[in-house]
Design a protein around this motif. Structure first.
Motif, PDB file in Angstrom:
ATOM      1  N   ASN A 127      10.374 -39.829   7.577  1.00 50.04           N
ATOM      2  CA  ASN A 127      10.196 -41.024   6.745  1.00 50.04           C
ATOM      3  C   ASN A 127       9.261 -42.059   7.361  1.00 50.04           C
ATOM      4  N   GLU A 128       8.521 -41.686   8.404  1.00 49.24           N
ATOM      5  CA  GLU A 128       7.660 -42.660   9.064  1.00 49.24           C
ATOM      6  C   GLU A 128       6.476 -43.074   8.205  1.00 49.24           C
ATOM      7  N   SER A 129       6.038 -42.177   7.286  1.00 47.58           N
ATOM      8  CA  SER A 129       4.852 -42.459   6.495  1.00 47.58           C
ATOM      9  C   SER A 129       5.164 -42.968   5.091  1.00 47.58           C
ATOM     10  N   THR A 130       6.449 -43.098   4.757  1.00 43.76           N
ATOM     11  CA  THR A 130       6.799 -43.581   3.435  1.00 43.76           C
ATOM     12  C   THR A 130       6.497 -45.075   3.324  1.00 43.76           C
ATOM     13  N   GLU A 131       6.404 -45.533   2.092  1.00 40.55           N
ATOM     14  CA  GLU A 131       5.955 -46.901   1.834  1.00 40.55           C
ATOM     15  C   GLU A 131       6.948 -47.927   2.377  1.00 40.55           C
ATOM     16  N   LEU A 132       6.451 -48.924   3.074  1.00 42.03           N
ATOM     17  CA  LEU A 132       7.280 -49.981   3.635  1.00 42.03           C
ATOM     18  C   LEU A 132       7.614 -51.033   2.585  1.00 42.03           C
ATOM     19  N   GLU A 133       8.819 -51.614   2.714  1.00 40.99           N
ATOM     20  CA  GLU A 133       9.155 -52.743   1.866  1.00 40.99           C
ATOM     21  C   GLU A 133       8.352 -53.959   2.330  1.00 40.99           C
ATOM     22  N   PRO A 134       8.100 -54.891   1.401  1.00 41.56           N
ATOM     23  CA  PRO A 134       7.397 -56.118   1.801  1.00 41.56           C
ATOM     24  C   PRO A 134       8.149 -56.837   2.916  1.00 41.56           C
ATOM     25  N   SER A 135       7.429 -57.335   3.871  1.00 41.16           N
ATOM     26  CA  SER A 135       7.980 -58.119   4.999  1.00 41.16           C
ATOM     27  C   SER A 135       8.794 -57.273   5.975  1.00 41.16           C
ATOM     28  N   SER A 136       8.749 -55.947   5.860  1.00 38.77           N
ATOM     29  CA  SER A 136       9.453 -55.109   6.826  1.00 38.77           C
ATOM     30  C   SER A 136       8.690 -55.103   8.153  1.00 38.77           C
ATOM     31  N   ILE A 137       9.449 -55.015   9.242  1.00 40.68           N
ATOM     32  CA  ILE A 137       8.871 -55.003  10.583  1.00 40.68           C
ATOM     33  C   ILE A 137       9.333 -53.738  11.283  1.00 40.68           C
ATOM     34  N   ILE A 138       8.387 -53.015  11.910  1.00 40.07           N
ATOM     35  CA  ILE A 138       8.728 -51.816  12.671  1.00 40.07           C
ATOM     36  C   ILE A 138       9.013 -52.197  14.115  1.00 40.07           C
ATOM     37  N   VAL A 139      10.161 -51.734  14.622  1.00 37.54           N
ATOM     38  CA  VAL A 139      10.589 -52.036  15.989  1.00 37.54           C
ATOM     39  C   VAL A 139      10.729 -50.727  16.755  1.00 37.54           C
ATOM     40  N   VAL A 140      10.087 -50.670  17.927  1.00 38.64           N
ATOM     41  CA  VAL A 140      10.230 -49.532  18.837  1.00 38.64           C
ATOM     42  C   VAL A 140      11.002 -50.022  20.047  1.00 38.64           C
ATOM     43  N   GLY A 141      12.238 -49.526  20.204  1.00 41.58           N
ATOM     44  CA  GLY A 141      13.086 -50.004  21.286  1.00 41.58           C
ATOM     45  C   GLY A 141      13.300 -48.968  22.366  1.00 41.58           C
ATOM     46  N   GLU A 142      14.051 -49.331  23.387  1.00 40.80           N
ATOM     47  CA  GLU A 142      14.367 -48.421  24.479  1.00 40.80           C
ATOM     48  C   GLU A 142      15.669 -47.667  24.227  1.00 40.80           C
ATOM     49  N   GLN A 143      16.521 -48.219  23.387  1.00 35.61           N
ATOM     50  CA  GLN A 143      17.820 -47.605  23.129  1.00 35.61           C
ATOM     51  C   GLN A 143      17.706 -46.506  22.071  1.00 35.61           C
ATOM     52  N   ARG A 144      18.368 -45.388  22.316  1.00 38.57           N
ATOM     53  CA  ARG A 144      18.399 -44.316  21.334  1.00 38.57           C
ATOM     54  C   ARG A 144      19.444 -44.603  20.268  1.00 38.57           C
ATOM     55  N   ILE A 145      19.050 -44.457  19.007  1.00 32.87           N
ATOM     56  CA  ILE A 145      19.924 -44.709  17.876  1.00 32.87           C
ATOM     57  C   ILE A 145      20.338 -43.368  17.271  1.00 32.87           C
ATOM     58  N   PRO A 146      21.641 -43.110  17.120  1.00 31.56           N
ATOM     59  CA  PRO A 146      22.050 -41.847  16.492  1.00 31.56           C
ATOM     60  C   PRO A 146      21.677 -41.844  15.015  1.00 31.56           C
ATOM     61  N   ILE A 147      21.162 -40.719  14.522  1.00 38.09           N
ATOM     62  CA  ILE A 147      20.777 -40.611  13.116  1.00 38.09           C
ATOM     63  C   ILE A 147      21.388 -39.346  12.500  1.00 38.09           C
TER      64      ILE A 147
END
Length: 283
Positions: free
Chosen positions: A141-161
């Motif tokens: 889903n990285e290339s799907t259209e972003l919502e207006p005012s959305s911000i992409i955050v790259v963190g150090e913590q792993r998030i379970p998905i």
């Protein structure tokens, strides 16, 4: 002299010319990712599953071992510093099928099945949405259209998905009867046309919302249609003249990729499953 002889009675259960049935199945699912023809995008592969030392080993079993342990793949997204890991998981299906006898041993089987493939994993990237929720980002889903005012955050913590794939399958198989009595045994082989419905990507972390990706949407990496080969056995037990139970282990492998990412990353899934079905002889 004529001596009397005795032979045990053996009931012969003939193959019906037409039957219909319902079945429920489950098993193991593997993405089977591989790099495509493009070498411009950064894609890294590990030879075995990464050691997370937390809960990643809880759901690895014989299914994952058989399916080549491709849960070790780590793909680097187009977003700088972003990584995600997706593990082999489980598969569940529910469907209906019908069979037509061509001869004493040969028959054709077709059907319609709804399948959900489940995969867990980790990512360090998410979207900060305007409603103060977060949406996990992975390759799908990285290339799907972003919502207006959305911000992409790259963190150090792993998030379970969690990634849940919904697929409509249309199998067509040849069935060769090896034993045709009250207990019957048959070999099955054929192909499956898969219609991809959607992928739901979510996280169990508080404050995260789910993301639904459908084929045909802008940036969606999935092919609407894909094909698999299937082979297996069918073990049946005749309950009555019209009803029988079927236990069917099967193995599926991709004939075409599930994903369409311009050659950057291809998924050709494999599945090992077993299903239990009830058949009704129509004539």
């Amino acid at each position: 002299y004529i001596l009397p002889t005795w032979e045990p009675y053996q009931e012969s259960v003939t193959d019906p010319s037409l039957w219909a049935g319902l079945s429920l199945g489950g098993g193991g699912y593997a993405h089977n990712y591989s790099a495509g023809g493009s070498s411009d995008d950064a894609i890294a592969f590990e030879s075995s599953a990464p050691d997370f030392n937390d809960n990643s080993g809880e759901f690895r079993g014989s299914f994952e071992d058989f399916l080549n342990q491709d849960q070790g793949i780590v793909a680097l997204n187009d977003i700088g510093g972003s990584t995600d890991t997706q593990l082999s998981g489980s598969s569940f299906s529910l469907g209906a099928d019908a069979g037509w006898s061509l001869s004493k041993r040969w028959s054709i089987i077709g059907g319609l099945y709804y399948t959900q493939n489940n995969s867990d994993g980790y990512t360090n990237t998410y979207r900060e949405n305007p409603d103060n929720t977060r949406t996990p980002i992975i390759n799908e889903n990285e290339s799907t259209e972003l919502e207006p005012s959305s911000i992409i955050v790259v963190g150090e913590q792993r998030i379970p998905i969690q990634n849940r794939y919904a697929i409509l399958g249309i199998p067509l198989q040849a069935n060769f009867m090896l034993v045709n009595r009250k207990i019957n045994l048959a070999l099955q082989a054929g192909a499956v046309t898969n219609v991809f419905l959607q992928s739901r990507i979510s996280s169990s972390e508080p404050g995260f919302s789910s993301s639904i990706v459908r084929p045909g949407e802008e940036g969606a990496p999935y092919n609407r249609f894909s094909w698999q080969a299937t082979m297996g056995l069918s073990l049946g037990y005749q309950l009555t003249k019209q009803y029988s139970l079927q236990l069917s282990p099967a193995y599926r492998f991709a004939l075409s990729p599930l994903t369409d990412t311009g050659g950057r990353l291809e998924s050709r899934p494999r599945q090992l499953s077993i299903s239990l079905g009830l058949r009704y002889q129509l004539n």
